[in-house]
Design an enzyme around this catalytic site. Sequence first.
Site, PDB file in Angstrom:
ATOM      1  N   CYS A   1       0.834  -1.203   0.000  1.00  0.00           N
ATOM      2  CA  CYS A   1       0.000   0.000   0.000  1.00  0.00           C
ATOM      3  C   CYS A   1       0.873   1.260   0.000  1.00  0.00           C
ATOM      4  O   CYS A   1       1.478   1.577  -1.013  1.00  0.00           O
ATOM      5  CB  CYS A   1      -0.974  -0.036   1.170  1.00  0.00           C
ATOM      6  SG  CYS A   1      -2.341   1.145   0.997  1.00  0.00           S
TER       7      CYS A   1
ATOM      8  N   HIS B   1      -3.433  -5.084  -0.115  1.00  0.00           N
ATOM      9  CA  HIS B   1      -2.943  -5.652   1.144  1.00  0.00           C
ATOM     10  C   HIS B   1      -3.019  -7.183   1.076  1.00  0.00           C
ATOM     11  O   HIS B   1      -4.023  -7.777   1.487  1.00  0.00           O
ATOM     12  CB  HIS B   1      -3.788  -5.153   2.323  1.00  0.00           C
ATOM     13  CG  HIS B   1      -3.570  -3.726   2.681  1.00  0.00           C
ATOM     14  ND1 HIS B   1      -2.717  -3.322   3.693  1.00  0.00           N
ATOM     15  CD2 HIS B   1      -4.094  -2.592   2.154  1.00  0.00           C
ATOM     16  CE1 HIS B   1      -2.730  -2.003   3.778  1.00  0.00           C
ATOM     17  NE2 HIS B   1      -3.559  -1.532   2.855  1.00  0.00           N
TER      18      HIS B   1
ATOM     19  N   GLU C   1      -1.755  -9.358   2.907  1.00  0.00           N
ATOM     20  CA  GLU C   1      -1.771 -10.002   4.228  1.00  0.00           C
ATOM     21  C   GLU C   1      -3.180 -10.386   4.676  1.00  0.00           C
ATOM     22  O   GLU C   1      -3.354 -11.324   5.467  1.00  0.00           O
ATOM     23  CB  GLU C   1      -1.119  -9.092   5.278  1.00  0.00           C
ATOM     24  CG  GLU C   1      -1.876  -7.834   5.657  1.00  0.00           C
ATOM     25  CD  GLU C   1      -1.558  -6.616   4.807  1.00  0.00           C
ATOM     26  OE1 GLU C   1      -1.779  -5.483   5.269  1.00  0.00           O
ATOM     27  OE2 GLU C   1      -1.106  -6.805   3.654  1.00  0.00           O
TER      28      GLU C   1
END
Length: 534
Positions: free
Chosen positions: A379, A503, A505
Amino acid sequence: MKYIVVTGGVMSGLGKGITIASIGRNLKNKGYKVTAIKIDPYINIDAGTMSPYQHGEVFVLRDGGEVDLDLGNYERFLDTELTRDHNITTGKVYQEVIAKERRGDYLGKTVQIIPHITNEIKNKIRKVAARSGADVCLIEIGGTVGDIESMPFLEAVRQMHREEPSENIVFIHVTLVMEDLQGEQKTKPTQHSVKELRALGLSPEVIVTRSKTPLQESAKEKIALFCDVPQELVISAHDAGDIYEVPLEIEEQGLTTQLMKHLRLESGVDDGGWREMVARMKSTTDEVKLAIVGKYTNLEDSYLSILEAVKHGGIDNACRVEVNMVEAETLEEDLVEVEKLKQYDGILIPGGFGGRGTEGKMLAIKFARENDIPFLGICLGMQLAVIEFARNVANLENANSTEFDEDTPYPVIDILPEQTGVADMGGTMRLGDYDAILKEGSFATKLYGTNYIVERHRHRYEVNPEFVDRLESFGIVFSGKNKNRMEIAEIPGKRFFFASQFHPEFKSRPGRPSPPFKGLVRAMCKYRKEREVQ
């Protein structure tokens, strides 16, 4: 529908979320479909505008919901995808009730906490549970019993207990058992917490105790006696080496069997997959070091999903990753601190907002690029990687983001066109799932094994498309795009230089790591071995 309601006592932050996630994991291992709801008693509509120092990271769901980090644990443990409706807040409940009052839905009636607020809470719970198609719905009531904010929610689940058949709902109370200086475990706080819960009309069938060490038999007997629960339903959730060991810890004490018995669920055969994953995690021998350069480094929960995704990448590569948090501003203040980054096998720049620490992060990116240290930017991390490249490789002096400098001569990062003029802060960013087409033959395609991906987003700024051709002429490649939006930046020829606007994750799972994190750890392991040979 079967409901398992989890409340907390003595203090907040005990680990109710991990308890819920672990119970859900064990039920899923038995073949049941499980969903989970988090109730947050704050008046905020969602967690989107909260500081990480208040509640840790903001977890983003596929539909763009900005929620409490506990829902991230639910998704990882249950290997599922939730929606914004799985997070019920006081703000959402009151907003809906007030909207109904204005529409005239309650015409002629005085709108009150009971029944209107409590009915709305019950309706939200039951709608989410029904839509999920799950066999079991887990409900975590945030905060601590006795908090004034939690009262309407506790009353709502009390009413549910009265309305549902006894075999369809069970209550679990999570409490803290402390030790005195002599190591004796003290049960009085637990007793008082259960007493307070009972005063509200709720009697827990199970008590889960949080403690540093396994619950002593004498303490278990005392809790069972004074809290009026069978001794086998006093469960020790003592500190584990890793949160992924907790499902195994409570399974060994028979909690899953007892819950299935109460809920009249047929016993299934555990597939053993979770146990095997934990065994792989604990058997790793290789070790690498990763630096996460950020601005919220004093609170690791600010980057919880990143830490978990790194762990997932480590499990898949049979390698333990030692993570060190590096405060970005220290790099700005002392260049000697930048040189210390050479001790790491990888550098990661996470997402964030605001200008504080950005120059330090770019110093770290420059160090990684020039020294060919495996690098992952997420990001804001991607945006800063593009700015650093523009300044130091593409000769665009003073290039910047308009977020930090509206008068920059080279706005290589600019606000999303649809964000121009947006005044409200809450829920207005580019949020949730968006797809991207990956460039044929790129490192990104190799990493993902496909040229089409869907990942989660949370941003207001993007790479300015007007500068893409110029930047690519100097060697950076924007290998992932959503129409004319740059989603991935990579530098070919490097060990691992990968940055994403999304993102990754948030979609990483134990046993199924996110490709960028899996690739980062693999590159770090290879880099460590190369350095050891030298």
